[in-house]
Design a protein around this motif. Structure first.
Motif, mmCIF file in Angstrom:
data_model
loop_
_atom_site.group_PDB
_atom_site.id
_atom_site.type_symbol
_atom_site.label_atom_id
_atom_site.label_comp_id
_atom_site.label_asym_id
_atom_site.label_seq_id
_atom_site.Cartn_x
_atom_site.Cartn_y
_atom_site.Cartn_z
ATOM 1 N N GLN A 40 0.831 -1.204 0.000
ATOM 2 C CA GLN A 40 0.000 0.000 0.000
ATOM 3 C C GLN A 40 0.866 1.255 0.000
ATOM 4 N N GLU A 41 1.905 1.255 0.850
ATOM 5 C CA GLU A 41 2.846 2.387 0.862
ATOM 6 C C GLU A 41 3.546 2.513 -0.481
ATOM 7 N N THR A 44 1.525 4.516 -2.968
ATOM 8 C CA THR A 44 1.591 5.946 -2.663
ATOM 9 C C THR A 44 2.923 6.538 -3.106
ATOM 10 N N MET A 63 -0.604 -5.020 2.247
ATOM 11 C CA MET A 63 -0.775 -5.443 0.852
ATOM 12 C C MET A 63 0.476 -6.192 0.431
ATOM 13 N N ALA A 68 0.554 -5.707 -5.058
ATOM 14 C CA ALA A 68 1.123 -4.389 -5.335
ATOM 15 C C ALA A 68 1.672 -4.312 -6.762
ATOM 16 N N GLU A 71 -1.237 -3.920 -9.132
ATOM 17 C CA GLU A 71 -1.860 -2.599 -9.058
ATOM 18 C C GLU A 71 -0.961 -1.516 -9.653
#
Length: 210
Positions: A40-41, A44, A63, A68, A71
């Protein structure tokens, strides 16, 4: 002078990220622009920092790496990803490559090999740990092709399987880079495959290249 390759390190263990930073500090043509401790980080940070290459661990909280990778490739297709992990399981290897990883290395990889894989990924070239490549070869089946490859597509597939980037293939075949991209998309569609890594392994398995 070529710009530095911008790299994002993603691993849930700070000591591993620190070790990779020390490894990569010996290569003046690589710049570590950021770090993340989960997938997730990483999303970002990719949006914020615009790295060229992401070094991605697979087993992380919040995640995982494969989610990752999938995505990031969906939202930022120009960013290349190298999976670097302690896990060498058939399913993890296949899932990482299908998600869009350009390379798959183990965490015992030395500094020179890690650096070389990053430069290769930035050029759009595949780098796989030999054992990972073997496992992928077992998984790549001869698909029911929707159509036959054209002679030009076969030529491009051979060059792709030799590890060449789109830019090199364009030079070699005398066409524009965007034309090569279109041919690669057509090859993947005809072979029923999802990545250039799988296409390269298909070409090896079918004896198109040595």
């Amino acid at each position: 002078m070529n710009p530095k390759v911008r790299v994002l390190l993603v691993d849930d263990h700070g000591v591993v990220r620190q070790g990779m930073k020390l490894y990569l500090a010996t290569d003046s043509s690589i710049e570590v622009v950021g770090e993340a401790k989960n997938g997730q980080e990483a999303l970002t940070q990719v949006e914020k920092l615009e790295p060229d290459v992401v070094i991605m661990d697979l087993l992380m909280p919040v995640m995982d790496g494969i989610s990752a990778i999938r995505e990031i490739k969906k939202r930022f297709p120009e960013v290349e990803i190298v999976a670097v992990t302690s896990v060498l399981e058939d399913k993890k290897v296949v899932d990482a490559v299908q998600a869009g990883a350009m390379g798959y290395l183990l965490k015992d990889t030395d500094a020179a090999a890690l650096s070389e894989a990053i430069h290769a990924a930035s050029r759009g070239e595949v780098r796989l740990h030999p054992e990972a490549a073997k496992r992928l070869m077992r998984e790549v089946r001869t698909p029911d092709m929707r159509e036959s490859l054209t002679p030009r597509e076969t030529e491009i597939l051979k060059l792709l399987a030799q590890g060449h980037s789109n830019k090199h293939i364009a030079r070699e075949t005398g066409v524009e880079e965007r034309t090569v991209k279109a041919h690669v998309s057509s090859i993947l569609a005809k072979l029923g495959l999802s990545s250039r890594t799988q296409a390269a392994l298909f070409a090896l398995k079918e004896g198109l290249v040595g």
